[in-house]
Design a protein around this motif. Structure first.
Motif, short mmCIF file in Angstrom:
data_model
loop_
_atom_site.label_atom_id
_atom_site.label_comp_id
_atom_site.label_asym_id
_atom_site.label_seq_id
_atom_site.Cartn_x
_atom_site.Cartn_y
_atom_site.Cartn_z
N LEU A 37 0.83 -1.19 0.00
CA LEU A 37 0.00 0.00 0.00
C LEU A 37 0.87 1.25 0.00
O LEU A 37 1.85 1.33 0.75
N ARG A 38 0.52 2.21 -0.83
CA ARG A 38 1.25 3.47 -0.88
C ARG A 38 1.09 4.18 0.47
O ARG A 38 -0.03 4.34 0.97
N GLY A 39 2.19 4.52 1.10
CA GLY A 39 2.16 5.18 2.39
C GLY A 39 2.54 4.27 3.55
O GLY A 39 2.67 4.73 4.67
N ILE A 40 2.69 2.98 3.27
CA ILE A 40 3.12 2.05 4.31
C ILE A 40 4.44 1.43 3.88
O ILE A 40 4.50 0.71 2.89
N GLY A 41 5.47 1.74 4.63
CA GLY A 41 6.78 1.13 4.41
C GLY A 41 7.07 0.13 5.51
O GLY A 41 6.18 -0.26 6.27
N VAL A 42 8.32 -0.26 5.60
CA VAL A 42 8.71 -1.27 6.59
C VAL A 42 8.42 -0.79 8.01
O VAL A 42 7.81 -1.52 8.81
N ALA A 43 8.81 0.42 8.35
CA ALA A 43 8.61 0.92 9.71
C ALA A 43 7.13 0.97 10.08
O ALA A 43 6.74 0.56 11.18
N MET A 44 6.30 1.48 9.18
CA MET A 44 4.87 1.59 9.48
C MET A 44 4.21 0.21 9.57
O MET A 44 3.37 -0.02 10.44
N SER A 45 4.61 -0.70 8.69
CA SER A 45 4.01 -2.04 8.75
C SER A 45 4.40 -2.72 10.06
O SER A 45 3.57 -3.42 10.67
N GLU A 46 5.62 -2.49 10.53
CA GLU A 46 6.05 -3.08 11.81
C GLU A 46 5.26 -2.49 12.98
O GLU A 46 4.90 -3.22 13.91
N LYS A 47 4.97 -1.18 12.94
CA LYS A 47 4.14 -0.58 13.98
C LYS A 47 2.74 -1.19 13.99
O LYS A 47 2.20 -1.52 15.04
N LEU A 48 2.16 -1.32 12.79
CA LEU A 48 0.82 -1.91 12.68
C LEU A 48 0.80 -3.34 13.22
O LEU A 48 -0.09 -3.70 13.99
N LEU A 49 1.77 -4.12 12.81
CA LEU A 49 1.81 -5.52 13.23
C LEU A 49 2.04 -5.66 14.73
O LEU A 49 1.46 -6.54 15.38
N ALA A 50 2.88 -4.80 15.30
CA ALA A 50 3.14 -4.86 16.74
C ALA A 50 1.88 -4.54 17.54
O ALA A 50 1.56 -5.22 18.52
N GLU A 51 1.17 -3.52 17.12
CA GLU A 51 -0.07 -3.16 17.82
C GLU A 51 -1.14 -4.23 17.63
O GLU A 51 -1.87 -4.55 18.55
N ARG A 52 -1.22 -4.77 16.44
CA ARG A 52 -2.20 -5.83 16.17
C ARG A 52 -1.90 -7.07 17.00
O ARG A 52 -2.81 -7.75 17.44
N ALA A 53 -0.60 -7.36 17.23
CA ALA A 53 -0.22 -8.52 18.03
C ALA A 53 -0.67 -8.36 19.48
O ALA A 53 -1.02 -9.34 20.14
N ARG A 54 -0.66 -7.11 19.97
CA ARG A 54 -1.13 -6.86 21.34
C ARG A 54 -2.63 -7.10 21.45
O ARG A 54 -3.09 -7.67 22.40
N GLN A 55 -3.35 -6.61 20.43
CA GLN A 55 -4.81 -6.77 20.40
C GLN A 55 -5.29 -6.35 19.01
O GLN A 55 -4.86 -5.32 18.49
N PRO A 56 -6.18 -7.13 18.39
CA PRO A 56 -6.70 -6.74 17.08
C PRO A 56 -7.37 -5.37 17.15
O PRO A 56 -7.89 -4.97 18.20
N PHE A 57 -7.35 -4.67 16.03
CA PHE A 57 -7.98 -3.35 15.96
C PHE A 57 -9.50 -3.52 15.95
O PHE A 57 -10.04 -4.33 15.20
N GLU A 58 -10.18 -2.73 16.76
CA GLU A 58 -11.64 -2.79 16.84
C GLU A 58 -12.30 -1.93 15.76
O GLU A 58 -13.40 -2.22 15.33
N SER A 59 -11.61 -0.85 15.38
CA SER A 59 -12.19 0.11 14.44
C SER A 59 -11.06 0.97 13.89
O SER A 59 -9.92 0.89 14.35
N TRP A 60 -11.42 1.82 12.94
CA TRP A 60 -10.43 2.77 12.43
C TRP A 60 -9.99 3.72 13.54
O TRP A 60 -8.82 4.07 13.64
#
Length: 95
Positions: A37-60
Motif C-alpha cells: 500500500l502506498r504510504g506504508i513502508g517497513v517501519a509503518m508495517s512493523e508498527k501496525l503488526l506490533a499493535e495488532r499482536a497486542r490486540q486486534p484493531f476494533e475500528s479505524w
C-alpha cells in the motif's frame, strides 16, 4: 445468446475477483501485503503488526489512536487503496 451470457458472466466474476483481491484487512494482512500500500513502508508495517499482536484493531478510530504516524488523511488514503478494519472503510468523524 448463450455465448454472450457466458462472456458476461465471466466478466462479472472477473471484476468481482479483482474487487475482492483489492480489499485487505488490517487485522489479517501480512507485512508484505501492508507494504504494497502506498504510504506504508517497513517501519509503518512493523508498527501496525506490533499493535495488532497486542490486540486486534476494533475500528479505524482504534487503529488511529494506537499507531503513530497514521492520521485521518492517511487513513482515508489507505482506505481508498482497499485497507479495511473489521471489513469497514474509513469514515472521518463528523465535524
Amino acid at each position: 445468446m448463450k455465448r454472450f451470457v457466458t462472456s458476461a458472466s465471466m466478466a462479472l466474476l472477473w471484476s468481482c475477483g479483482i474487487q475482492a483481491a483489492a480489499a485487505l484487512d488490517a487485522n489479517t494482512a501480512t507485512q508484505a501485503q501492508l507494504e504494497q500500500l502506498r504510504g506504508i513502508g517497513v517501519a509503518m508495517s512493523e508498527k501496525l503488526l506490533a499493535e495488532r499482536a497486542r490486540q486486534p484493531f476494533e475500528s479505524w478510530a482504534d487503529l488511529l489512536s494506537r499507531v503513530p504516524g497514521i492520521g485521518p488523511r492517511g487513513a482515508a488514503r489507505l482506505s481508498d487503496q482497499g485497507l479495511r478494519v473489521g471489513g469497514q472503510t474509513y469514515e472521518p468523524p463528523p465535524r
